[in-house]
Design a protein around this motif. Structure first.
Motif, PDB file in Angstrom:
ATOM      1  N   GLU A 292     -15.481   1.765 -10.729  1.00 48.08           N
ATOM      2  CA  GLU A 292     -15.638   3.189 -10.997  1.00 48.08           C
ATOM      3  C   GLU A 292     -14.322   3.839 -11.413  1.00 48.08           C
ATOM      4  OE1 GLU A 292     -17.102   4.854  -7.387  1.00 48.08           O
ATOM      5  OE2 GLU A 292     -18.891   3.603  -7.360  1.00 48.08           O
ATOM      6  N   ALA A 293     -13.233   3.134 -11.228  1.00 49.26           N
ATOM      7  CA  ALA A 293     -11.909   3.708 -11.447  1.00 49.26           C
ATOM      8  C   ALA A 293     -11.525   3.658 -12.924  1.00 49.26           C
ATOM      9  CB  ALA A 293     -10.879   2.956 -10.623  1.00 49.26           C
ATOM     10  N   ASP A 294     -10.680   4.582 -13.312  1.00 46.93           N
ATOM     11  CA  ASP A 294     -10.078   4.581 -14.631  1.00 46.93           C
ATOM     12  C   ASP A 294      -8.984   3.516 -14.615  1.00 46.93           C
ATOM     13  OD1 ASP A 294      -8.515   5.025 -16.882  1.00 46.93           O
ATOM     14  OD2 ASP A 294      -8.657   7.208 -16.749  1.00 46.93           O
ATOM     15  N   PRO A 295      -9.056   2.505 -15.468  1.00 44.51           N
ATOM     16  CA  PRO A 295      -8.060   1.431 -15.432  1.00 44.51           C
ATOM     17  C   PRO A 295      -6.643   1.891 -15.795  1.00 44.51           C
ATOM     18  CG  PRO A 295      -9.497   1.174 -17.318  1.00 44.51           C
ATOM     19  CD  PRO A 295     -10.055   2.303 -16.490  1.00 44.51           C
ATOM     20  N   ASN A 296      -6.520   3.079 -16.358  1.00 38.06           N
ATOM     21  CA  ASN A 296      -5.203   3.606 -16.715  1.00 38.06           C
ATOM     22  C   ASN A 296      -4.536   4.356 -15.568  1.00 38.06           C
ATOM     23  OD1 ASN A 296      -5.246   2.658 -19.418  1.00 38.06           O
ATOM     24  ND2 ASN A 296      -6.684   4.299 -19.892  1.00 38.06           N
ATOM     25  N   ILE A 297      -5.266   4.579 -14.490  1.00 39.32           N
ATOM     26  CA  ILE A 297      -4.733   5.316 -13.348  1.00 39.32           C
ATOM     27  C   ILE A 297      -4.466   4.341 -12.196  1.00 39.32           C
ATOM     28  CG2 ILE A 297      -5.196   7.118 -11.629  1.00 39.32           C
ATOM     29  CD1 ILE A 297      -4.842   8.180 -14.471  1.00 39.32           C
ATOM     30  N   VAL A 298      -3.291   4.481 -11.582  1.00 36.36           N
ATOM     31  CA  VAL A 298      -2.921   3.680 -10.420  1.00 36.36           C
ATOM     32  C   VAL A 298      -2.874   4.619  -9.218  1.00 36.36           C
ATOM     33  CG1 VAL A 298      -1.109   2.282  -9.376  1.00 36.36           C
ATOM     34  CG2 VAL A 298      -1.582   2.075 -11.822  1.00 36.36           C
ATOM     35  N   ASN A 299      -3.595   4.273  -8.161  1.00 33.88           N
ATOM     36  CA  ASN A 299      -3.590   5.046  -6.924  1.00 33.88           C
ATOM     37  C   ASN A 299      -3.026   4.179  -5.810  1.00 33.88           C
ATOM     38  OD1 ASN A 299      -4.882   7.595  -7.673  1.00 33.88           O
ATOM     39  ND2 ASN A 299      -6.625   6.281  -8.153  1.00 33.88           N
ATOM     40  N   LEU A 300      -1.977   4.695  -5.153  1.00 31.47           N
ATOM     41  CA  LEU A 300      -1.310   3.955  -4.095  1.00 31.47           C
ATOM     42  C   LEU A 300      -1.263   4.781  -2.814  1.00 31.47           C
ATOM     43  CD1 LEU A 300       1.741   2.626  -6.155  1.00 31.47           C
ATOM     44  CD2 LEU A 300      -0.411   1.445  -5.678  1.00 31.47           C
ATOM     45  N   SER A 301      -1.183   4.087  -1.700  1.00 33.71           N
ATOM     46  CA  SER A 301      -1.024   4.727  -0.393  1.00 33.71           C
ATOM     47  C   SER A 301       0.360   4.397   0.139  1.00 33.71           C
ATOM     48  CB  SER A 301      -2.059   4.191   0.601  1.00 33.71           C
ATOM     49  OG  SER A 301      -3.351   4.546   0.207  1.00 33.71           O
ATOM     50  N   ILE A 302       0.992   5.386   0.747  1.00 32.28           N
ATOM     51  CA  ILE A 302       2.307   5.220   1.346  1.00 32.28           C
ATOM     52  C   ILE A 302       2.170   5.463   2.849  1.00 32.28           C
ATOM     53  CG2 ILE A 302       4.735   5.902   1.257  1.00 32.28           C
ATOM     54  CD1 ILE A 302       3.396   5.135  -1.544  1.00 32.28           C
ATOM     55  N   LYS A 303       2.669   4.537   3.645  1.00 35.91           N
ATOM     56  CA  LYS A 303       2.703   4.695   5.102  1.00 35.91           C
ATOM     57  C   LYS A 303       4.182   4.758   5.492  1.00 35.91           C
ATOM     58  CE  LYS A 303       0.821   2.739   9.348  1.00 35.91           C
ATOM     59  NZ  LYS A 303      -0.282   3.634   9.674  1.00 35.91           N
ATOM     60  N   LEU A 304       4.619   5.921   5.940  1.00 31.77           N
ATOM     61  CA  LEU A 304       6.029   6.119   6.275  1.00 31.77           C
ATOM     62  C   LEU A 304       6.393   5.435   7.591  1.00 31.77           C
ATOM     63  CD1 LEU A 304       6.393   9.895   5.364  1.00 31.77           C
ATOM     64  CD2 LEU A 304       7.197   7.922   4.049  1.00 31.77           C
ATOM     65  N   PHE A 305       7.649   5.038   7.682  1.00 31.93           N
ATOM     66  CA  PHE A 305       8.166   4.452   8.916  1.00 31.93           C
ATOM     67  C   PHE A 305       9.642   4.809   9.063  1.00 31.93           C
ATOM     68  CE2 PHE A 305       8.558   1.138   5.667  1.00 31.93           C
ATOM     69  CZ  PHE A 305       9.881   0.742   5.793  1.00 31.93           C
ATOM     70  N   ALA A 306      10.124   4.660  10.291  1.00 36.52           N
ATOM     71  CA  ALA A 306      11.547   4.832  10.588  1.00 36.52           C
ATOM     72  C   ALA A 306      12.053   3.508  11.139  1.00 36.52           C
ATOM     73  CB  ALA A 306      11.749   5.945  11.616  1.00 36.52           C
ATOM     74  N   LEU A 307      13.181   3.056  10.616  1.00 33.66           N
ATOM     75  CA  LEU A 307      13.829   1.861  11.142  1.00 33.66           C
ATOM     76  C   LEU A 307      14.897   2.299  12.136  1.00 33.66           C
ATOM     77  CD1 LEU A 307      14.254  -0.303   7.935  1.00 33.66           C
ATOM     78  CD2 LEU A 307      12.635  -0.642   9.803  1.00 33.66           C
ATOM     79  N   LEU A 308      14.896   1.686  13.292  1.00 29.66           N
ATOM     80  CA  LEU A 308      15.847   2.031  14.336  1.00 29.66           C
ATOM     81  C   LEU A 308      17.050   1.100  14.284  1.00 29.66           C
ATOM     82  CD1 LEU A 308      13.313   2.631  17.240  1.00 29.66           C
ATOM     83  CD2 LEU A 308      14.096   4.231  15.472  1.00 29.66           C
ATOM     84  N   ASP A 309      18.146   1.565  14.813  1.00 29.21           N
ATOM     85  CA  ASP A 309      19.374   0.763  14.789  1.00 29.21           C
ATOM     86  C   ASP A 309      19.279  -0.503  15.639  1.00 29.21           C
ATOM     87  OD1 ASP A 309      19.447   2.010  17.262  1.00 29.21           O
ATOM     88  OD2 ASP A 309      21.440   2.867  16.997  1.00 29.21           O
ATOM     89  N   VAL A 310      18.245  -0.619  16.437  1.00 31.13           N
ATOM     90  CA  VAL A 310      18.046  -1.827  17.244  1.00 31.13           C
ATOM     91  C   VAL A 310      17.136  -2.836  16.537  1.00 31.13           C
ATOM     92  CG1 VAL A 310      18.483  -0.671  19.444  1.00 31.13           C
ATOM     93  CG2 VAL A 310      16.148  -0.767  18.525  1.00 31.13           C
TER      94      VAL A 310
END
Length: 128
Positions: free
Chosen positions: A21-39
């Motif tokens: 059903e998607a338009d092959p010219n469109i890219v849809n991405l999901s971003i899941k944010l994270f924090a990296l700790l100094d440990v």
């Protein structure tokens, strides 16, 4: 006590709409944010998706451009503060569980690492 060393985003392909059903010219991405700790530990946004991003396949040529495109949305100073903060609030709440206190502006200012899964990397290889 651990401190936040940097932030990042895990990038995956959005599964909806269905490929047929998607338009092959469109890219849809999901971003899941994270924090990296100094440990060495990572703390992730508890939501399945921190931010969605969509673009025309021809407008983003490689992973460096994808990272730039994403960072504009996360760090754009002209956007209202409420909009900028909305991306980071759930991650901040997770950090609080570990008694790590911060704010959206600090997270936005830290080094950022884009972590695309193989399917996202493949999108750009097939373009080349």
């Amino acid at each position: 006590m651990a401190r936040i060393a940097s932030t990042g985003g895990l990038v995956t392909v959005t599964s909806l709409p269905l490929p047929d059903e998607a338009d092959p010219n469109i890219v849809n991405l999901s971003i899941k944010l994270f924090a990296l700790l100094d440990v060495g530990a990572a703390v992730f946004d508890p939501r399945a998706q921190s931010q969605g991003i969509g673009f025309d396949r021809g407008s983003v040529k490689d992973l460096a451009q994808l990272e730039d495109h994403l960072l504009v949305g996360l760090r754009h100073d002209e956007l209202p503060a409420e909009h900028r903060q909305a991306h980071w609030q759930p991650l901040l709440a997770e950090l609080e569980k570990y008694e790590i206190h911060s704010d959206p502006e600090t997270l936005r200012s830290l080094p950022f690492e884009l972590v695309p899964v193989q399917a996202v990397r493949d999108l750009f290889v097939s373009q080349g």
